[in-house]
Design a protein around this motif. Structure first.
Motif, PDB file in Angstrom:
ATOM      1  N   HIS A 131       0.831  -1.212   0.000  1.00  0.00           N
ATOM      2  CA  HIS A 131       0.000   0.000   0.000  1.00  0.00           C
ATOM      3  C   HIS A 131       0.860   1.255   0.000  1.00  0.00           C
ATOM      4  O   HIS A 131       0.652   2.173  -0.814  1.00  0.00           O
ATOM      5  CB  HIS A 131      -0.914  -0.021   1.219  1.00  0.00           C
ATOM      6  N   ARG A 132       1.824   1.314   0.913  1.00  0.00           N
ATOM      7  CA  ARG A 132       2.669   2.502   1.034  1.00  0.00           C
ATOM      8  C   ARG A 132       3.493   2.747  -0.229  1.00  0.00           C
ATOM      9  O   ARG A 132       3.548   3.859  -0.749  1.00  0.00           O
ATOM     10  CB  ARG A 132       3.628   2.340   2.236  1.00  0.00           C
ATOM     11  N   ILE A 133       4.114   1.693  -0.747  1.00  0.00           N
ATOM     12  CA  ILE A 133       5.034   1.866  -1.867  1.00  0.00           C
ATOM     13  C   ILE A 133       4.293   2.222  -3.154  1.00  0.00           C
ATOM     14  O   ILE A 133       4.742   3.097  -3.916  1.00  0.00           O
ATOM     15  CB  ILE A 133       5.896   0.608  -2.046  1.00  0.00           C
ATOM     16  N   CYS A 134       3.167   1.571  -3.409  1.00  0.00           N
ATOM     17  CA  CYS A 134       2.411   1.903  -4.632  1.00  0.00           C
ATOM     18  C   CYS A 134       1.940   3.348  -4.609  1.00  0.00           C
ATOM     19  O   CYS A 134       1.917   4.019  -5.655  1.00  0.00           O
ATOM     20  CB  CYS A 134       1.230   0.954  -4.794  1.00  0.00           C
ATOM     21  N   ASN A 135       1.561   3.844  -3.441  1.00  0.00           N
ATOM     22  CA  ASN A 135       1.178   5.254  -3.325  1.00  0.00           C
ATOM     23  C   ASN A 135       2.396   6.168  -3.420  1.00  0.00           C
ATOM     24  O   ASN A 135       2.334   7.240  -4.015  1.00  0.00           O
ATOM     25  CB  ASN A 135       0.432   5.493  -2.010  1.00  0.00           C
ATOM     26  N   ARG A 136       3.495   5.751  -2.841  1.00  0.00           N
ATOM     27  CA  ARG A 136       4.727   6.547  -2.891  1.00  0.00           C
ATOM     28  C   ARG A 136       5.229   6.669  -4.325  1.00  0.00           C
ATOM     29  O   ARG A 136       5.723   7.721  -4.737  1.00  0.00           O
ATOM     30  CB  ARG A 136       5.778   5.899  -1.983  1.00  0.00           C
ATOM     31  N   PRO A 181       9.069   3.166   6.095  1.00  0.00           N
ATOM     32  CA  PRO A 181       7.972   4.120   6.308  1.00  0.00           C
ATOM     33  C   PRO A 181       8.466   5.538   6.555  1.00  0.00           C
ATOM     34  O   PRO A 181       7.894   6.494   6.041  1.00  0.00           O
ATOM     35  CB  PRO A 181       7.257   3.563   7.540  1.00  0.00           C
ATOM     36  N   ILE A 182       9.521   5.668   7.347  1.00  0.00           N
ATOM     37  CA  ILE A 182      10.089   6.975   7.677  1.00  0.00           C
ATOM     38  C   ILE A 182      11.530   7.012   7.183  1.00  0.00           C
ATOM     39  O   ILE A 182      12.291   6.066   7.390  1.00  0.00           O
ATOM     40  CB  ILE A 182      10.039   7.238   9.193  1.00  0.00           C
ATOM     41  N   GLY A 184       4.649  11.999  -0.566  1.00  0.00           N
ATOM     42  CA  GLY A 184       4.597  11.991   0.885  1.00  0.00           C
ATOM     43  C   GLY A 184       5.950  11.861   1.567  1.00  0.00           C
ATOM     44  O   GLY A 184       6.010  11.907   2.792  1.00  0.00           O
ATOM     45  N   VAL A 185       7.011  11.706   0.829  1.00  0.00           N
ATOM     46  CA  VAL A 185       8.345  11.576   1.423  1.00  0.00           C
ATOM     47  C   VAL A 185       8.890  12.969   1.728  1.00  0.00           C
ATOM     48  O   VAL A 185       9.081  13.781   0.829  1.00  0.00           O
ATOM     49  CB  VAL A 185       9.318  10.832   0.487  1.00  0.00           C
ATOM     50  N   THR A 186       9.123  13.237   3.002  1.00  0.00           N
ATOM     51  CA  THR A 186       9.672  14.547   3.414  1.00  0.00           C
ATOM     52  C   THR A 186      11.125  14.460   3.798  1.00  0.00           C
ATOM     53  O   THR A 186      11.817  15.467   3.837  1.00  0.00           O
ATOM     54  CB  THR A 186       8.866  15.096   4.604  1.00  0.00           C
ATOM     55  N   ARG A 187      11.590  13.254   4.109  1.00  0.00           N
ATOM     56  CA  ARG A 187      12.990  13.073   4.481  1.00  0.00           C
ATOM     57  C   ARG A 187      13.453  11.704   4.018  1.00  0.00           C
ATOM     58  O   ARG A 187      12.737  10.715   4.192  1.00  0.00           O
ATOM     59  CB  ARG A 187      13.160  13.204   5.997  1.00  0.00           C
TER      60      ARG A 187
END
Length: 230
Positions: free
Chosen positions: A160-165, A207-208, A225-228
């Motif tokens: 879920h996270r990676i496909c959205n990223r 994730p972070i 969504g990646v800030t750092r």
């Protein structure tokens, strides 16, 4: 200040290079430790073992599941053998996986249903799997893919996270991601997407502060969504 004329033209945004990305991951991810359930599937574990281990792994790290599952299977690796154990015995065997008391109860109930309705065998239909206690879409799809080698799209938090990223989907939860992937992901990738993306998510696409400098597909990722990153 960035001038308006310098902003990228949305029309120039290229489609996500899925084939290239999946080929790159298929070539690079085997160099990392593989997800436990996929390891078990590759070693020929029975669908029952895949089902039980997947339930044990929910909210639990693979390193712990890899210790607890064999301990349970050494005593009971069939529905009949597991049902012969008391709930207290199963609880003791699977401690300290997450929600071990609930899982012990579910595993005994699942064993009872398999014996009464399926001649002790794990069904290979999605709807039948979803009807079992404690079995959600992630677990059901993983049993289909790793246990039976059948088409399914197992979407956990990594997928879920990676496909959205990547920007490949825009969804709010894993179930929604699965539905979108079922509509747009070529079926040739259904069996492999979970294994590849879980491996990527466990080792690089964290994730972070994901390790973008080490990612073999960083050039294709929108980093939504990646800030750092590192």
């Amino acid at each position: 200040m960035t001038k308006k004329a310098d902003l990228p033209d949305p029309a120039e945004h290229q489609p996500f290079p899925l084939d290239t990305v999946m080929a790159t991951l298929a070539a690079t991810m085997p160099h990392y430790a593989q997800p436990l359930i996929d390891q078990m599937g590759g070693e020929g574990a029975t669908p029952f073992r895949i089902l039980v281990a997947t339930i044990l792994s929910l909210r639990t790290k693979d390193t712990l599941t890899a210790v607890v599952a064999p301990r349970l299977f050494a005593v009971a690796d069939t529905p009949a053998a597991l049902l012969n154990l008391s709930e207290a015995q199963v609880t003791e065997l699977i401690f300290p996986v997450g929600f071990y008391r609930n899982k012990a109860r579910s595993l005994r109930e699942i064993s009872r249903i398999l014996l009464e309705q399926y001649d002790g065998k794990v069904p290979n239909e999605l709807d039948q799997l979803l009807a079992l206690p404690g079995v959600g879409r992630k677990t059901a799809n993983l049993v289909l893919t790793a246990g039976f080698g059948l088409p399914g799209i197992c979407v956990d938090i990594h997928v879920h996270r990676i496909c959205n990223r990547w920007g490949y989907v825009r969804t709010r939860n894993p179930d929604a991601t699965e539905m979108v992937l079922r509509a747009q992901l070529p079926d040739t990738y259904w069996l492999s997407i979970n294994r590849l993306l879980v491996t990527l998510g466990q080792h690089i696409c964290l994730p972070i502060a994901p390790k973008c400098s080490l990612c073999p597909i960083a050039a294709a990722c929108d980093r939504v969504g990646v800030t750092r990153s590192r």
